[in-house]
Design an enzyme around this catalytic site. Structure first.
Site, short mmCIF file in Angstrom:
data_model
loop_
_atom_site.label_atom_id
_atom_site.label_comp_id
_atom_site.label_asym_id
_atom_site.label_seq_id
_atom_site.Cartn_x
_atom_site.Cartn_y
_atom_site.Cartn_z
N SER A 1 -3.72 -6.71 -5.03
CA SER A 1 -3.96 -5.30 -5.32
C SER A 1 -4.00 -5.00 -6.81
CB SER A 1 -2.88 -4.46 -4.65
OG SER A 1 -1.61 -4.84 -5.13
N LYS B 1 -4.73 2.69 4.05
CA LYS B 1 -5.64 2.62 2.91
C LYS B 1 -7.07 2.93 3.37
CE LYS B 1 -2.58 -0.79 0.80
NZ LYS B 1 -1.75 0.08 -0.03
N HIS C 1 -5.68 -4.68 1.48
CA HIS C 1 -6.73 -4.21 0.56
C HIS C 1 -8.09 -4.80 0.91
CE1 HIS C 1 -4.41 -1.85 -2.34
NE2 HIS C 1 -3.43 -2.68 -2.08
C1 LIG Z 1 -0.89 -5.94 0.00
C2 LIG Z 1 -0.16 -4.78 0.60
N1 LIG Z 1 0.57 -4.95 1.71
C3 LIG Z 1 1.24 -3.93 2.29
C4 LIG Z 1 1.22 -2.67 1.76
C5 LIG Z 1 2.02 -1.56 2.41
O1 LIG Z 1 1.24 -0.89 3.34
P1 LIG Z 1 1.80 0.46 4.01
O2 LIG Z 1 1.44 1.55 3.10
O3 LIG Z 1 1.12 0.52 5.34
O4 LIG Z 1 3.26 0.27 4.14
C6 LIG Z 1 0.46 -2.43 0.61
C7 LIG Z 1 0.37 -1.07 0.09
O5 LIG Z 1 0.72 -0.76 -1.00
C8 LIG Z 1 -0.23 -3.52 0.00
O6 LIG Z 1 -0.92 -3.34 -1.13
#
Ligand SMILES: Cc1ncc(COP(=O)(O)O)c(C=O)c1O
Ligand SMILES: Cc1ncc(COP(=O)(O)O)c(C=O)c1O
Lengths: 397, 415, 87
Positions: free
Chosen positions: B190, B249, B218
């Site tokens: 990310s 997202k 992502h």
């Molecule tokens: C790679 C990754 N995994 C998991 C998450 C967390 O997702 P959620 O918002 O559904 O908890 C994020 C979000 O920031 C992320 O970038």
């Protein structure tokens, strides 16, 4: 690799099944409420939801959510501090602080996350967490993620708490942590005495009001209201997923600096999506409704009292409590399953709990009351309990 | 009550340190729906300002798509607001199952289990399927939620250098005596916007008898020719044992996440994953919205195609203007500024010009690698991107960094 | 332990740390540089350092002793290894 692992998992899954611990899911095709429809077409009365105030499908809440969909869209697609904070989030945080008589509030995706993220930013290895043995899994996970020294006291056992507090005097800060209402027995934490001990031994207190907010106390402000401790408890966590509408969302509310620290450092807050605006809007509506009238709280209290009295009179072994959780003790695991199955046939949906969810030999049916239940629903449930109780030889003929 | 003096002072001084360190996180309040054009209150109490949003995860522009909103309305009408229950007591509706099946089909896996968020999915999956006899080997840049999940799991852990296949192979050899080996990576990272080398990773895992987990938060919905994710891009669909991803997202952005993959692994999560067993499930209204999102994505690749074009346009524009970018092929386009304060100043100047993009610095990214992370959306029209580009160039000129090399920027602003 | 051996050991461990954990050339690691508390080595990655030490010096370090504090600098690590070398 997977083949070998697959075999391993299959064995494990079979073991879970053989132990009778396999979790099956019942599929509901209607909104949550006093009366629900299962995918089999059967209509049943629901006595196992955390829908304490009957708000899960409340028309005003639904309308608030619908309005927010139109004004604020569906999702935020962001964590709070990037571009995931809406005016509604801020408003709900204020409203919840007002509701609990605290200084500030921080929202999470769930109370699981609120509990998971509260300890690590606030306490270090120099500090101590003193936790009730029956606290919720999410508190346990939060404690596991924190470096503070851990002390445990037996459920609601104040002598033991005092011993643990004495042992924790070496540490810099002490935090006593308890559920407000313990979900399996429905017993209310003795917060008055916890507070006294905390004062005596210079400790802070945290209460998880997930099963008590909206339920306990004259106006549903939770155990802090019941014991006249409004504004005196440092940290309160709670969920929007039970009495408060039942969708999703959790929060931590309490001292200003603590909340501010969490906003800077709490990992589930920093690294997970903010709750959708429609959930914040419904939350705001919920607080407004509970502040305007005490109708729902009163009805819930009436229902609980009514149900418990009638069930006791019918001869069932009931744990007395001020929560809306009524544990009907059966002691025998098989009996609890058989009873739940037969009750479902009678159109009453309840769940039987047995080891390891509750201690061995303490199997039970857990009944959860709701302001959505009408007296007629309660009477039908009581009659069904009596009928099945007689069939199974629990009650005298 | 020990809070009054000692504790308050402690927290106050810690907060002051955070402020003085210039890393205090300030929230900006958005009064509109999430979209390319938003209305922001910042600082708190000031008048609303219309800005172009260049930093949301709203990759497909579905966060306020009328069809998704309509579906959510219908969900509210027919299914009510909340379930007030965990899944296995009385929190499962038919639409939860329906969504699980849709995700399975879309990702090309065997089964799927929903979680309240991907944070919770990652927090729960490791402990549910591994024990102390096993090892987790993770990329050094995986997301915080994976790190927390690993911290909660009793299996041993080790890491490999970011995307270094040689190092991963070394680690697989080093730990060959473990019962189970689980290799863990993000699909798209990310902060940098680069993609994992899933083809090589799948090959290594097959060679060394390891399982592979990919967090595709992502990527799901837009990476790969039909948007299935990084596994589609790398041509390894069906060869990833576990995929975790989020609905928070690209997929509407409301909330929710899942673990998708091998049937038995998913079944194990249903029995053992703590956030699944002990936390509320996704609300019906959100499920209805996500279901619609999958309908939209399955009907056409129009949105991900537009996103790809937008991202390429944006990347080229910034590059031609003389900004230093992190190379990559995703809608995450980091503009490298190296110096933490510069990244904050740049973000502020942009905001004054009506462009909303956030600066990131240590500890979110490594020391000396501060940046503005821009994220492109299919909700952007070319005119948004042109306007944003113009302002980026204006601010770049004002701060005197256009055309400078990394060393020159560091020389000018320090590290 | 002789001065020479000690320095050799320090250098060996420092080199391993650099090769295993440090990606950019700008970073200098001294014997005193905090490795874990300053973020160069995350606590998850300690496993490989542990395995390296155990293999290299033919010792066994109990998991309870392999704490982030004990691994926080080359000097600390050398002290830890020496405890078990002499056993
Ligand atoms: C790679 C990754 N995994 C998991 C998450 C967390 O997702 P959620 O918002 O559904 O908890 C994020 C979000 O920031 C992320 O970038
Ligand atoms: C005491 C307690 N805390 C926290 C939770 C979790 O709440 P949520 O569903 O918001 O994660 C629950 C719900 O089961 C609970 O009973």
């Amino acid at each position: 690799m997977y083949n070998q692992y697959q075999d391993y998992l299959r064995t494990q899954i079979n073991e879970i099944k053989e132990a009778g611990l396999y979790k099956h899911e019942r599929v509901i095709v209607s909104p949550q409420g006093a009366e629900i429809t299962l995918d089999t077409g059967q209509k049943v009365l629901n006595f196992c939801a955390n829908n304490y105030l009957g708000l899960s499908a409340n028309a005003k809440l639904v309308e608030a959510a619908r309005n927010a969909l139109d004004t604020h869209g569906y999702g935020m697609s962001s964590v709070r501090f990037i571009c995931g904070t809406g005016d509604l989030h801020k408003e709900l945080e204020h409203k919840l602080a007002e509701f609990f008589g605290t200084e500030d509030t921080i929202l999470y995706a769930a109370c699981f996350d609120a509990n998971g993220g509260v300890f690590e930013p606030l306490l270090t290895s120099e500090d101590a967490i003193i936790s009730d043995a029956l606290n919720h899994a999410s508190i346990i996970d939060g404690v596991r993620l924190c470096k503070a020294q851990r002390y445990r006291y037996e459920n609601a056992d104040m002598e033991d708490l005092e011993t643990q507090l004495q042992q924790a005097q070496e540490q810099r800060f002490r935090l006593v942590v308890t559920d407000g209402v313990f979900s399996m027995d429905g017993n209310v934490a003795p917060l008055d005495r916890i507070y006294e001990l905390a004062n005596k031994y210079d400790a802070m207190v945290m209460v998880d009001e997930s099963h008590s907010a909206g339920v306990v106390g004259e106006t549903g402000r939770g155990v802090t209201e019941l014991y006249n401790l409004k504004g005196k408890i440092e940290i309160i966590t709670g969920t929007l997923g039970k009495a408060f509408g039942g969708a999703i969302g959790g929060f931590t509310t309490g001292k200003r600096e603590i909340i501010e620290m969490l906003r800077q450092r709490s990992r589930p807050y920093l690294f997970s999506n903010s709750i959708p605006p429609l959930v914040a809007a419904a939350g705001i509506k919920m607080v407004e409704m509970m502040t305007e009238t005490n109708e729902l709280q009163d009805k819930l209290h009436f229902n609980t009292k009514y149900f418990m009295e009638k069930m006791s009179k019918a001869g069932f072994d009931i744990k007395p409590t001020q929560s809306a959780i009524c544990a009907v003790m059966l002691y025998d695991a098989k009996m609890s399953q058989e009873m739940a199955t037969r009750l479902l046939r009678e159109g009453i949906y309840v769940t039987g709990f047995y080891y390891p969810v509750v201690p061995k030999g303490k199997a039970r049916i857990r009944v959860q009351l709701s302001a959505a239940h009408d007296q007629e629903h309660l009477d039908r449930a009581i009659a069904a309990f009596a009928k099945v109780g007689k069939e199974l030889g629990i009650l005298k003929q | 009550m020990s809070y009054s003096e000692k504790t308050r002072d402690l927290y106050l001084s810690q907060l002051a340190d955070i402020r003085n360190g210039g890393i205090f996180k300030e929230e900006r309040f958005i009064h509109s729906s999430q979209a390319a054009d938003i209305e922001v209150e910042f600082p708190s109490g000031s008048d609303l300002k219309k800005v172009i949003n260049m930093c949301s995860n709203n990759y497909l522009g579905l966060s306020s798509h009328p069809d998704v909103i309509k579906a959510a309305h219908e969900g509210l009408e027919s299914r009510g607001y909340g379930m007030s229950s965990v899944r296995f007591i009385c929190g499962t509706q038919d639409i939860h199952r329906e969504l699980e099946n849709k995700v399975t089909e879309f990702l090309g896996t065997e089964d799927t289990i929903l979680f309240p968020s991907c944070m919770d999915a990652n927090a729960g999956v490791f402990e549910a399927i591994l024990t102390s006899e096993d090892i987790m080997i993770s990329d050094r840049l995986v997301h915080a939620s994976i790190i927390d999940g690993m911290r909660l799991c009793s299996a041993q852990h080790d890491t490999f250098k970011h995307s270094s296949m040689e190092h991963l192979e070394e680690k697989l050899l080093l730990h060959s005596n473990k019962r189970l080996k689980l290799v863990i990576t993000d699909g798209v990272f990310s902060m940098d916007g680069d993609t994992a080398k899933l083809d090589q990773m799948a090959r290594l895992c097959e060679k060394y008898d390891a399982l592979l987990l990919v967090d595709d938060s992502h990527a799901t919905g837009f990476i790969g020719r039909t948007g299935r994710g990084t596994h589609e891009l790398c041509n390894v669909m069906g060869r990833i044992d576990i995929i975790t991803t989020t609905f928070g997202k690209a997929l509407g952005g409301a909330s929710g996440g899942c673990v998708s993959g091998r049937k038995e692994i998913v079944e194990m999560c249903r029995q053992k994953a703590r956030p699944y067993l002990f936390s509320n499930t996704i609300a019906p209204v959100i499920v209805s919205g996500v279901l619609k999102v999958f309908d939209i994505l399955s009907a056409s690749t129009e949105r991900r195609d537009k996103l790809e074009k937008n991202a390429a346009f944006w990347r080229k524009g910034l590059k031609d203007a003389g900004f230093i970018l992190k190379e990559g092929n995703t809608p995450i386009v980091p503009v490298m500024l190296f110096n933490a304060k510069l990244s904050q100043d740049f973000s502020k100047e942009l905001f004054n010009e009506g462009i909303y993009a956030i600066g990131f610095f240590f500890p979110v990214v490594p020391n000396g690698q501060a940046r503005i992370r821009t994220q492109i959306s299919a909700g952007h029209e070319i005119h948004h991107l042109e306007a944003a580009l113009e302002k980026f160039i204006k601010v770049g000129k004002k701060l005197g960094i256009l055309g400078l090399t990394k060393d020159q920027i560091i020389e000018k602003f320090g590290l | 332990m002789e001065e020479n051996n000690l320095n050799e050991m320090k250098e060996l461990i420092r080199n391993y740390v650099i090769k295993e954990y440090i990606d950019d050339d700008d970073t200098t690691i001294t014997y005193e540089t905090p490795l874990i508390s300053s973020g160069y080595v995350d606590s998850f990655s300690m496993v490989s350092l542990l395995v390296f030490l155990e293999n290299k010096f033919k010792i066994k370090i109990p998991p309870s002793k392999a704490t982030p504090e004990a691994f926080d600098s080359v000097n600390n690590i050398v002290a830890l290894v020496n405890q078990y070398l002499n056993k």
